[in-house]
Motif scaffolding. Structure first.
Motif, mmCIF file in Angstrom:
data_model
loop_
_atom_site.group_PDB
_atom_site.id
_atom_site.type_symbol
_atom_site.label_atom_id
_atom_site.label_comp_id
_atom_site.label_asym_id
_atom_site.label_seq_id
_atom_site.Cartn_x
_atom_site.Cartn_y
_atom_site.Cartn_z
ATOM 1 N N ASN A 144 50.153 20.063 63.474
ATOM 2 C CA ASN A 144 50.792 21.145 64.246
ATOM 3 C C ASN A 144 50.475 21.049 65.743
ATOM 4 O O ASN A 144 51.076 21.743 66.553
ATOM 5 N N TYR A 188 51.178 32.100 64.222
ATOM 6 C CA TYR A 188 50.906 31.837 62.800
ATOM 7 C C TYR A 188 50.763 33.158 62.036
ATOM 8 O O TYR A 188 51.312 33.331 60.956
ATOM 9 N N TYR A 189 50.025 34.099 62.649
ATOM 10 C CA TYR A 189 49.819 35.393 61.986
ATOM 11 C C TYR A 189 51.081 36.228 61.965
ATOM 12 O O TYR A 189 51.388 36.886 60.975
ATOM 13 N N TYR A 191 54.072 35.228 61.761
ATOM 14 C CA TYR A 191 54.972 34.725 60.717
ATOM 15 C C TYR A 191 54.245 34.529 59.379
ATOM 16 O O TYR A 191 54.785 33.894 58.482
ATOM 17 N N ARG A 192 53.049 35.034 59.288
ATOM 18 C CA ARG A 192 52.228 34.907 58.061
ATOM 19 C C ARG A 192 52.196 33.476 57.527
ATOM 20 O O ARG A 192 52.361 33.226 56.328
ATOM 21 N N GLY A 193 52.032 32.544 58.435
ATOM 22 C CA GLY A 193 51.901 31.139 58.036
ATOM 23 C C GLY A 193 53.215 30.390 57.897
ATOM 24 O O GLY A 193 53.234 29.173 57.823
ATOM 25 N N GLU A 194 54.335 31.151 57.846
ATOM 26 C CA GLU A 194 55.644 30.501 57.676
ATOM 27 C C GLU A 194 56.339 30.398 59.035
ATOM 28 O O GLU A 194 57.339 31.068 59.290
ATOM 29 N N VAL A 195 55.805 29.563 59.916
ATOM 30 C CA VAL A 195 56.359 29.441 61.273
ATOM 31 C C VAL A 195 57.703 28.702 61.197
ATOM 32 O O VAL A 195 57.788 27.625 60.591
ATOM 33 N N PRO A 196 58.780 29.292 61.780
ATOM 34 C CA PRO A 196 60.097 28.632 61.720
ATOM 35 C C PRO A 196 60.054 27.241 62.371
ATOM 36 O O PRO A 196 59.306 27.045 63.331
ATOM 37 N N PRO A 197 60.855 26.297 61.856
ATOM 38 C CA PRO A 197 60.803 24.904 62.328
ATOM 39 C C PRO A 197 60.976 24.748 63.846
ATOM 40 O O PRO A 197 60.289 23.938 64.450
ATOM 41 N N ARG A 200 57.796 25.628 65.469
ATOM 42 C CA ARG A 200 56.796 24.588 65.164
ATOM 43 C C ARG A 200 56.982 23.390 66.082
ATOM 44 O O ARG A 200 56.021 22.834 66.608
#
Ligand code: GTP
Ligand code: MG
Length: 233
Positions: A144, A188-189, A191-197, A200
């Motif tokens: 990342n 990161y927080y 998006y609760r770990g699901e960061v959009p591409p 990223r």
């Protein structure tokens, strides 16, 4: 309620009756846990003092300060227990001491990339510090973009009735790496770990820019060092 396992290394203890927990047992457990956590607070104090001594001494000897700032955090009891559950570690103090190595955390933010190795070597070379683990996320940047030097050290803490060796996680990084990491942490927080591409990709690119800035600043610093007229006191 999840019961604390009996510590096999101790003969007696609040759970010596086969696991039934009464109110007195809970009070003892609480006291033991508070005392356990206090050791980590003292370890942070010890490491912070060591770093402050290095900063002041280096400044005095070399007329240069490699440390921008020092921060620390003690993991909350809730997040210590959350990590024990998440990682399926045994629920006793000996197992927590052995497995959860980031209860005490100290972060050193340096001016230049070369300062990171300097600080790392000065700490690792101290007689009472043992390096348990080392992760160089600068040479091996995380996918990342995260960059930092991580050391897990153990340090003796002299309590009123005993000496404990306590693990401390030390993160050493530049201002640019720190800036990147704190923004990435927030994203990161959020998006609760699901960061959009797309985010990223932007973060990875920002990490690259941070590295370029670090390299440029390091080069400038060396240039100034070489060309500066001798200081008159
Ligand atoms: P944990 O089980 O979460 O402690 O991770 P680990 O044992 O694999 O250790 P690691 O060295 O990967 O990470 C330890 C600490 O470094 C984390 O608690 C963060 O403070 C920091 N860190 C690691 N990776 C990242 C990252 O991708 N972004 C940010 N912002 N911080 C990170
Ligand atoms: Mg951690």
């Amino acid at each position: 309620m999840k019961q604390w396992q009996r510590d096999p290394s101790s003969d007696d203890g609040p759970l010596g009756d086969g696991g039934h927990v009464g109110i007195d047992d809970l009070r003892i457990l609480r006291e033991q846990f508070v005392d356990f956590m206090l050791g980590y607070k003292f370890a942070i104090d010890e490491v912070t003092t060591k770093i402050n001594i290095l900063r002041e001494d280096f400044n005095n000897t070399h007329e240069y300060n490699p440390i921008e700032h020092v921060g620390s955090r003690l993991k909350s009891p809730e997040s210590v227990l959350e990590k024990v559950r998440r990682k399926n570690y045994a629920m006793n103090l000996a197992a927590i001491r052995e497995n959860v190595l980031d209860i005490a955390g100290v972060r050193v933010v340096c001016s230049f990339i070369s300062d990171i190795g300097t600080i790392r070597d000065m700490l690792a070379g101290q007689e009472d510090i043992t390096v348990l683990e080392e992760r160089d996320y600068i040479t091996h940047r995380k996918p990342n973009g995260y960059q930092s030097m991580h050391l897990i050290v153990s340090i003796p803490v002299f309590r009123s009735d005993r000496t404990e060796r306590i693990p401390v996680e030390i993160q050493i990084r530049t201002i640019a790496m720190d800036f990147w990491a704190s923004l990435e942490h927030k994203i990161y927080y959020k998006y609760r770990g699901e960061v959009p591409p797309n985010l990223r990709a932007d973060l990875a690119q920002a990490a690259e820019v941070a590295t370029q800035l670090d390299e440029k600043m390091e080069a400038l610093h060396r240039q100034v060092d070489r060309s500066a007229p001798p200081k008159t006191k």
